[in-house]
Scaffold this motif. Structure first.
Motif, PDB file in Angstrom:
ATOM      1  N   MET A  85       0.836  -1.201   0.000  1.00 11.44           N
ATOM      2  CA  MET A  85       0.000   0.000   0.000  1.00 11.44           C
ATOM      3  C   MET A  85       0.870   1.249   0.000  1.00 11.44           C
ATOM      4  O   MET A  85       0.552   2.223  -0.690  1.00 11.44           O
ATOM      5  CB  MET A  85      -0.955  -0.004   1.204  1.00 11.44           C
ATOM      6  N   TYR A  93      -7.143   4.852   3.706  1.00  9.98           N
ATOM      7  CA  TYR A  93      -6.625   3.475   3.680  1.00  9.98           C
ATOM      8  C   TYR A  93      -5.651   3.251   4.836  1.00  9.98           C
ATOM      9  O   TYR A  93      -5.659   2.180   5.448  1.00  9.98           O
ATOM     10  CB  TYR A  93      -5.934   3.153   2.354  1.00  9.98           C
ATOM     11  N   LEU A  98      -8.086  -5.889  -1.010  1.00 12.01           N
ATOM     12  CA  LEU A  98      -6.872  -5.066  -0.951  1.00 12.01           C
ATOM     13  C   LEU A  98      -5.929  -5.404  -2.101  1.00 12.01           C
ATOM     14  O   LEU A  98      -5.335  -4.503  -2.713  1.00 12.01           O
ATOM     15  CB  LEU A  98      -6.175  -5.233   0.397  1.00 12.01           C
ATOM     16  N   LEU A 126      -4.510  -2.911  -5.159  1.00 12.80           N
ATOM     17  CA  LEU A 126      -3.088  -2.817  -5.506  1.00 12.80           C
ATOM     18  C   LEU A 126      -2.828  -3.149  -6.970  1.00 12.80           C
ATOM     19  O   LEU A 126      -2.112  -2.425  -7.669  1.00 12.80           O
ATOM     20  CB  LEU A 126      -2.273  -3.750  -4.607  1.00 12.80           C
TER      21      LEU A 126
END
Length: 151
Positions: A8, A81, A115, A119
């Motif tokens: 992230m 996030y 997630l 990405l």
């Protein structure tokens, strides 16, 4: 969690590099800006789903506002996030999230897979943006993970 947090951090860095390249090269290509906006909105859509909020009101493929508005969206996404990820544990990654896609079709997906989608989706489109930068006679920007890791 350590790997996802690191990936992230790469996403935030890579988003910023792409925005900087577009700004520095004074790119005005509406389709390119629309694609950049799409990444920001998609990040926001997935975050809304993770937070248990609806996302149907988001439009993934609208004309882009100005680049500053898009940059603000990315910055807000990154902040939200970070907060979300700091609030979950490794075991939460296997939690199943119920949500509907933008067409209203229901799905169930783990937090981990959502997630990873965020990405990989961004990386895919950043490649497209780099190709478009070259077409615009601008130099593509290095956004590979290894470049980030070497910093």
């Amino acid at each position: 969690m350590k790997t996802i947090k690191r990936m992230m951090d790469h996403l935030y860095w890579a988003d910023g590099r792409i925005l900087d390249a577009i700004e520095e090269n004074e790119i005005k290509n509406k389709d390119l800006l629309k694609l950049v906006r799409h990444i920001a909105v998609a990040e926001r859509v997935w975050l809304s789903r993770l937070q248990g909020r609806g996302a149907a009101h988001y439009s993934l493929w609208e004309e882009a506002e100005d680049l500053l508005t898009i940059r603000t969206m990315f910055e807000e996404n990154a902040e939200q996030y970070r907060i979300y990820i700091e609030g979950i544990e490794e075991s939460d990654l296997d939690e199943i999230i119920d949500y509907a896609n933008q067409s209203g079709v229901p799905f169930q997906t783990s937090v981990r897979d959502i997630l990873l989608q965020v990405l990989l989706h961004g990386q895919y489109h950043r490649g497209q943006i780099n190709r478009a930068l070259r077409i615009e006679a601008a130099e593509p920007v290095q956004v590979d993970y290894i470049t980030f890791a070497r910093l």
